[in-house]
Design a protein around this motif. Sequence first.
Motif, mmCIF file in Angstrom:
data_model
loop_
_atom_site.group_PDB
_atom_site.id
_atom_site.type_symbol
_atom_site.label_atom_id
_atom_site.label_comp_id
_atom_site.label_asym_id
_atom_site.label_seq_id
_atom_site.Cartn_x
_atom_site.Cartn_y
_atom_site.Cartn_z
ATOM 1 N N PHE A 83 0.799 -1.212 0.000
ATOM 2 C CA PHE A 83 0.000 0.000 0.000
ATOM 3 C C PHE A 83 0.844 1.280 0.000
ATOM 4 C CE2 PHE A 83 -2.196 3.406 2.288
ATOM 5 C CZ PHE A 83 -3.315 3.578 1.476
ATOM 6 N N PRO A 84 1.847 1.427 0.877
ATOM 7 C CA PRO A 84 2.587 2.694 0.917
ATOM 8 C C PRO A 84 3.300 3.018 -0.389
ATOM 9 C CG PRO A 84 2.987 1.419 2.905
ATOM 10 C CD PRO A 84 2.295 0.502 1.948
ATOM 11 N N ASP A 85 3.707 1.999 -1.144
ATOM 12 C CA ASP A 85 4.503 2.216 -2.354
ATOM 13 C C ASP A 85 3.676 2.215 -3.633
ATOM 14 O OD1 ASP A 85 6.942 2.344 -0.929
ATOM 15 O OD2 ASP A 85 6.977 0.161 -0.802
ATOM 16 N N THR A 86 2.375 2.123 -3.505
ATOM 17 C CA THR A 86 1.507 2.104 -4.683
ATOM 18 C C THR A 86 0.879 3.482 -4.880
ATOM 19 O OG1 THR A 86 0.991 -0.247 -4.421
ATOM 20 C CG2 THR A 86 -0.513 1.061 -5.756
ATOM 21 N N THR A 87 1.261 4.132 -5.947
ATOM 22 C CA THR A 87 0.735 5.455 -6.253
ATOM 23 C C THR A 87 -0.535 5.336 -7.096
ATOM 24 O OG1 THR A 87 2.011 5.630 -8.296
ATOM 25 C CG2 THR A 87 3.067 6.401 -6.256
ATOM 26 N N LEU A 111 -10.058 3.416 -1.947
ATOM 27 C CA LEU A 111 -9.890 2.189 -2.731
ATOM 28 C C LEU A 111 -9.441 1.044 -1.831
ATOM 29 C CD1 LEU A 111 -9.700 0.518 -5.298
ATOM 30 C CD2 LEU A 111 -7.501 1.629 -5.792
ATOM 31 N N MET A 112 -8.501 1.317 -0.933
ATOM 32 C CA MET A 112 -8.042 0.289 0.000
ATOM 33 C C MET A 112 -9.189 -0.182 0.890
ATOM 34 S SD MET A 112 -5.693 -1.660 1.132
ATOM 35 C CE MET A 112 -4.753 -2.342 2.491
ATOM 36 N N GLN A 113 -10.012 0.741 1.355
ATOM 37 C CA GLN A 113 -11.135 0.372 2.208
ATOM 38 C C GLN A 113 -12.109 -0.522 1.464
ATOM 39 O OE1 GLN A 113 -13.237 3.690 3.898
ATOM 40 N NE2 GLN A 113 -14.521 2.403 5.185
ATOM 41 N N ALA A 114 -12.426 -0.181 0.212
ATOM 42 C CA ALA A 114 -13.340 -0.992 -0.584
ATOM 43 C C ALA A 114 -12.764 -2.386 -0.819
ATOM 44 C CB ALA A 114 -13.625 -0.308 -1.914
ATOM 45 N N LEU A 115 -11.469 -2.461 -1.090
ATOM 46 C CA LEU A 115 -10.822 -3.752 -1.330
ATOM 47 C C LEU A 115 -10.797 -4.596 -0.062
ATOM 48 C CD1 LEU A 115 -9.201 -5.630 -3.182
ATOM 49 C CD2 LEU A 115 -7.141 -4.368 -2.499
ATOM 50 N N TYR A 116 -10.420 -3.985 1.052
ATOM 51 C CA TYR A 116 -10.372 -4.713 2.323
ATOM 52 C C TYR A 116 -11.759 -5.216 2.708
ATOM 53 C CZ TYR A 116 -9.885 -5.551 7.343
ATOM 54 O OH TYR A 116 -9.916 -6.112 8.596
ATOM 55 N N VAL A 163 -3.269 -3.925 5.797
ATOM 56 C CA VAL A 163 -4.314 -3.237 6.554
ATOM 57 C C VAL A 163 -3.705 -2.409 7.685
ATOM 58 C CG1 VAL A 163 -4.704 -5.180 8.125
ATOM 59 C CG2 VAL A 163 -6.534 -3.528 7.734
ATOM 60 N N ARG A 164 -2.623 -2.877 8.243
ATOM 61 C CA ARG A 164 -1.946 -2.139 9.309
ATOM 62 C C ARG A 164 -1.091 -1.015 8.739
ATOM 63 N NH1 ARG A 164 -0.254 -6.705 13.805
ATOM 64 N NH2 ARG A 164 -2.219 -7.861 13.747
ATOM 65 N N ARG A 165 -0.473 -1.265 7.606
ATOM 66 C CA ARG A 165 0.373 -0.248 6.993
ATOM 67 C C ARG A 165 -0.457 0.899 6.417
ATOM 68 N NH1 ARG A 165 4.257 -3.102 2.866
ATOM 69 N NH2 ARG A 165 5.578 -1.275 3.232
ATOM 70 N N ALA A 166 -1.732 0.627 6.150
ATOM 71 C CA ALA A 166 -2.605 1.667 5.600
ATOM 72 C C ALA A 166 -2.949 2.719 6.638
ATOM 73 C CB ALA A 166 -3.880 1.041 5.039
ATOM 74 N N GLY A 167 -2.871 2.368 7.916
ATOM 75 C CA GLY A 167 -3.051 3.354 8.972
ATOM 76 C C GLY A 167 -4.503 3.648 9.311
ATOM 77 N N ASP A 168 -4.750 4.900 9.644
ATOM 78 C CA ASP A 168 -6.033 5.293 10.217
ATOM 79 C C ASP A 168 -7.216 5.080 9.281
ATOM 80 O OD1 ASP A 168 -4.659 6.038 12.451
ATOM 81 O OD2 ASP A 168 -4.739 8.201 12.068
ATOM 82 N N CYS A 169 -7.000 5.060 7.985
ATOM 83 C CA CYS A 169 -8.123 4.986 7.052
ATOM 84 C C CYS A 169 -8.903 3.691 7.191
ATOM 85 C CB CYS A 169 -7.650 5.167 5.611
ATOM 86 S SG CYS A 169 -6.714 3.772 4.920
ATOM 87 N N LEU A 170 -8.291 2.679 7.794
ATOM 88 C CA LEU A 170 -8.972 1.387 7.901
ATOM 89 C C LEU A 170 -9.343 1.019 9.331
ATOM 90 C CD1 LEU A 170 -7.225 -0.963 5.314
ATOM 91 C CD2 LEU A 170 -9.428 0.154 5.174
ATOM 92 N N ILE A 171 -9.218 1.940 10.269
ATOM 93 C CA ILE A 171 -9.529 1.611 11.656
ATOM 94 C C ILE A 171 -10.968 1.119 11.797
ATOM 95 C CG2 ILE A 171 -9.924 2.608 13.939
ATOM 96 C CD1 ILE A 171 -7.422 4.271 13.570
#
Length: 201
Positions: A35-39, A64-69, A120-128
């Motif tokens: 996630f951190p390295d994907t622009t 997008l990460m939230q929808a995928l998770y 999910v952890r590297r994504a940070g607060d957006c997925l809490i």
Amino acid sequence: MNGRSYRGMSAEERLAERRERLLSAAYTLYADPGFPDTTIEKLCASARISNRAFYECFSGRDELMQALYDRCVQETLQSVTKSIEQAPDTPADRVRAGIAGYITFVTEDRRRARIMHLEVRRAGDCLITSRQRAVTAFKDMLASSVADLPEAVKANRHLLALGMIGMIQELLIEWVLADEAPAVDHLINTATHIFYRSFIT
């Protein structure tokens, strides 16, 4: 965006198709390189859409990460529910089926395991919030599987179920990151053993 048809697709259908292409691209890229390295540029290149089209589908990488998770969690819940329903009707069998169903389904695709337990952890607060909903859903499923255990055990099943979920998460992170991943059967047997030691006292 107007509602005119283009190449036989309505505006709504084109939007849905682009969202699916982005979700498919994210499924691969959010797992590797992560996630951190994907622009957004990498996502758009993989999905073969423009940056403008990206923002018609999602507000940014986080959404997008939230929808995928959320999709990964929903698919996993459905698989685990089916495994439990097909198990013999005893607490021990239901729990083992649930543990085996979860670990087996998640490890069928390393991308799924990495997204659900590492990225999910590297994504940070957006997925809490999404992560808390997922933990609650899996915790409730596990706790309900042992609803008819003795009262002395039932009294602690909420915390024990949370502990079980944390333990399984750590086992799967080890599976994802290890140079030589442990066998899936070993993960299942370890988790089941810890369950018996925790619940069956």
